[in-house]
Design a protein around this motif. Structure first.
Motif, PDB file in Angstrom:
ATOM      1  N   VAL A 169      -6.876  -8.781  -3.941  1.00 14.21           N
ATOM      2  CA  VAL A 169      -7.744  -8.079  -2.977  1.00 14.21           C
ATOM      3  C   VAL A 169      -8.945  -7.403  -3.656  1.00 14.21           C
ATOM      4  N   ASN A 170      -8.976  -7.422  -4.991  1.00 15.44           N
ATOM      5  CA  ASN A 170     -10.085  -6.794  -5.732  1.00 15.44           C
ATOM      6  C   ASN A 170     -10.681  -7.733  -6.776  1.00 15.44           C
ATOM      7  N   THR A 171     -10.538  -9.037  -6.604  1.00 15.23           N
ATOM      8  CA  THR A 171     -10.859  -9.980  -7.680  1.00 15.23           C
ATOM      9  C   THR A 171     -12.287  -9.838  -8.188  1.00 15.23           C
ATOM     10  N   SER A 225      -9.493  -4.360   2.683  1.00 14.74           N
ATOM     11  CA  SER A 225     -10.453  -4.904   1.711  1.00 14.74           C
ATOM     12  C   SER A 225     -11.695  -5.474   2.391  1.00 14.74           C
ATOM     13  N   ASP A 226     -11.540  -5.978   3.617  1.00 12.64           N
ATOM     14  CA  ASP A 226     -12.680  -6.541   4.349  1.00 12.64           C
ATOM     15  C   ASP A 226     -13.647  -5.467   4.835  1.00 12.64           C
ATOM     16  N   SER A 227     -13.157  -4.259   4.989  1.00 15.95           N
ATOM     17  CA  SER A 227     -13.995  -3.191   5.563  1.00 15.95           C
ATOM     18  C   SER A 227     -14.435  -2.145   4.537  1.00 15.95           C
ATOM     19  N   MET A 228     -14.050  -2.308   3.261  1.00 15.21           N
ATOM     20  CA  MET A 228     -14.372  -1.311   2.237  1.00 15.21           C
ATOM     21  C   MET A 228     -15.399  -1.855   1.253  1.00 15.21           C
ATOM     22  N   LEU A 246     -13.741   4.062  -6.701  1.00  8.80           N
ATOM     23  CA  LEU A 246     -12.773   4.847  -5.926  1.00  8.80           C
ATOM     24  C   LEU A 246     -12.010   3.948  -4.940  1.00  8.80           C
ATOM     25  N   ASN A 247     -12.746   3.079  -4.252  1.00  4.25           N
ATOM     26  CA  ASN A 247     -12.101   2.160  -3.314  1.00  4.25           C
ATOM     27  C   ASN A 247     -11.199   1.165  -4.027  1.00  4.25           C
ATOM     28  N   PHE A 248     -11.611   0.767  -5.232  1.00  6.02           N
ATOM     29  CA  PHE A 248     -10.785  -0.137  -6.042  1.00  6.02           C
ATOM     30  C   PHE A 248      -9.434   0.501  -6.370  1.00  6.02           C
ATOM     31  N   ILE A 249      -9.458   1.747  -6.824  1.00  8.05           N
ATOM     32  CA  ILE A 249      -8.213   2.460  -7.140  1.00  8.05           C
ATOM     33  C   ILE A 249      -7.363   2.628  -5.880  1.00  8.05           C
ATOM     34  N   LEU A 250      -8.028   2.975  -4.776  1.00  5.64           N
ATOM     35  CA  LEU A 250      -7.311   3.181  -3.511  1.00  5.64           C
ATOM     36  C   LEU A 250      -6.645   1.895  -3.033  1.00  5.64           C
ATOM     37  N   LEU A 251      -7.364   0.778  -3.105  1.00  4.27           N
ATOM     38  CA  LEU A 251      -6.811  -0.507  -2.673  1.00  4.27           C
ATOM     39  C   LEU A 251      -5.639  -0.941  -3.548  1.00  4.27           C
ATOM     40  N   CYS A 252      -5.756  -0.699  -4.841  1.00  2.00           N
ATOM     41  CA  CYS A 252      -4.652  -1.039  -5.759  1.00  2.00           C
ATOM     42  C   CYS A 252      -3.395  -0.251  -5.404  1.00  2.00           C
TER      43      CYS A 252
END
Length: 512
Positions: free
Chosen positions: A329-331, A460-463, A468-474
């Motif tokens: 989701v963060n590739t 992931s589609d809306s961020m 910060l978003n990377f850490i949150l998504l992980c």
């Protein structure tokens, strides 16, 4: 044979040791990959990747014998026959020395011609490419002769040896990453030379450890015709499976080079670096688990063997999913953060190769069980034959103008076909219940994957791509995966085991 509790503790301890090893190696590997890519450039990095792949193609010959050596050493440890163990080890070293000489001669005749006549490499880099080939070939021969020593460490379940020696290897690779940036000569040649030196050092350390700790690791020339015939018979049929895996990976790499050039090879090489780092955690688990599967078969404990196969398949997948989902989701952001220079096609390659790894992970215990039986002819003809289709199908699709990533798509589809074939074959070989496997493993991991993926992918589609978003998504991906595994992937007994372990840890901390 030791009781089940002791075996499970040994598996857990060895897995933990290998995890610490893998974490250390992964950090070093990801850092050095970035340094090397920036120091060499995309083109030279791709050349190193594909030329090393030519040498790896010759492991199609050695891979089958390596599997035979590992199986025979582990099996004899399961039976407890020390004299046979000594004979098998010395015979194995004799075989590998002869094989190393034969492969070097074959590679010099065929490999050099293919490199200089057929490969898509800029004329200005051909001299460097030939140096890389020769140094990679020498490294390959060193590793080949060391196979019996490594197989003995794994069979004895001395995983601490890998953990400690990996520190030396990691420090060596860190030194390589530094020295290549201040190279006094062609950087590609210098990189290949330093990597060869590190490989030689590690092989010597492993050899010294084995001779010091294991009685059977004292080599003497032995020509036991009956034993050699058994090993070559096993290896001969296993050759099909070994060749199919090498042709799928390295053959696919060469086909990509022929149609797409070294730039796409660099993208694929980076993707495989990510996959190696992530999949290493599962490999470590299976390295700790495999000896127990083989030994339980050798001692006749089939019930425990089946338990290991089913649990091993699920746990392998869960561990890989826990690590893969945050990357999936963060590739793009991860690659930009890690490499700075991101070759075209890299994002798609990374995502597809991680999906391929997930597909293969549930088959690993099945392969170990098959090798443990020693009766592999029909299995290899069917499953190995299916895997051999990867190369011709990929070649035809690329020739038709398909996108480079189609090579991995083909591998995923054929991987699923091979899983079906493995289940049907092992039903007759070891009495594996296909229905039970599909229910307790396959349906289980599909449900866990679906539930774990919903929330991370929607978010992931809306961020936006920020740190910060990377850490949150992980974190969200890991939490969702953990919840899905606990409530859907685990049965009642396994959930109670987890709860008991958490309470035990809490009580221990409170006493302190």
């Amino acid at each position: 044979m030791p009781n089940t509790a002791d075996n499970n503790k040994r598996i857990a301890k060895n897995t933990l040791l290998l995890y610490f090893r893998m974490l250390f190696m992964m950090v070093v590997s990801l850092y050095t990959s970035r340094v090397v890519l920036n120091a060499l450039g995309v083109e030279d990095y791709g050349i190193y990747n594909v030329v090393g792949g030519i040498v790896a193609m010759f492991s199609v010959i050695s891979g089958s014998l390596s599997a035979a050596i590992t199986r025979f050493i582990t099996y004899e440890l399961g039976t407890g026959n020390q004299e046979n163990l000594k004979k098998i080890f010395s015979s194995a070293v004799t075989i590998q020395i002869g094989l190393a000489v034969a492969i070097v001669l074959l590679a010099e005749l065929v490999g050099v011609w293919f490199l200089n006549v057929k490969m898509n490499i800029p004329e200005s880099r051909m001299i460097a490419a030939n140096w890389v080939f020769q140094l990679s070939l020498f490294t390959f021969a060193i590793n080949l002769i060391s196979v019996p020593y490594n197989a003995t460490i794994i069979a004895h379940e001395r995983m601490s040896a890998f953990a400690y020696i990996s520190i030396i290897e990691a420090l060596g690779k860190l030194a390589v990453a530094y020295f290549i940036t201040v190279s006094p000569m062609d950087r590609l040649i210098f990189y290949a030379l330093l990597m060869c030196a590190v490989a030689l050092l590690i092989r010597l350390v492993y050899g010294y450890y084995c001779k010091r700790h294991f009685e059977e690791c004292t080599y003497y020339f032995l020509w036991d015709k009956n034993l050699l015939e058994r090993m070559f018979s096993f290896a001969g049929w296993n050759f099909i499976g070994a060749s199919s895996a090498v042709l799928r990976d390295q053959g696919g790499n060469i086909v990509i080079n022929l149609f797409c050039g070294p730039g796409v090879n660099a993208a694929r090489g980076i993707a495989f670096q990510v996959n190696t780092a992530v999949h290493g955690f599962v490999t470590n688990f299976m390295t700790a688990l495999n000896p127990q599967i083989t030994k339980s078969y050798a001692s006749g404990d089939r019930e425990y063997m089946m338990t290991l196969i089913f649990q091993g398949a699920r746990l392998s997948f869960y561990m890989l999913l826990m690590l893969s989902l945050p990357i999936l989701v963060n590739t793009h952001y991860i690659l930009v953060l890690w490499l700075k220079i991101v070759p075209e096609h890299t994002v798609a390659f990374v995502q597809l190769i991680l999906l391929f790894g997930l597909s293969e992970s549930i088959s690993n215990p099945l392969i170990t069980a098959m090798l443990a039986t020693g009766r592999i002819r029909n299995y290899q003809l069917v499953v190995g034959g299916l895997q051999l289709m990867n190369l011709p199908v990929s070649y035809l699709l690329l020739r038709m103008g398909m996108f480079p990533e189609v090579v991995i798509v083909v591998a995923i589809v054929i991987s699923q076909c091979c899983l079906v074939a493995r289940l049907l074959m092992l039903r007759g070989m070891i009495g594996l219940s296909v229905q039970k496997y599909l229910k307790k493993v396959y349906a289980n991991v599909l449900a866990v994957t679906f539930i774990a993926s919903i929330c991370p992918y929607l978010l992931s589609d809306s961020m936006e791509e920020t740190f910060l978003n990377f850490i949150l998504l992980c974190l969200i991906a890991v939490v969702c995966t953990g919840i899905a595994i606990y409530y859907v992937g685990c049965n009642k007994a396994e959930r109670q085991f987890v709860v008991n372990k958490i309470h035990a840890i809490k009580n221990k901390l409170n006493r302190k």
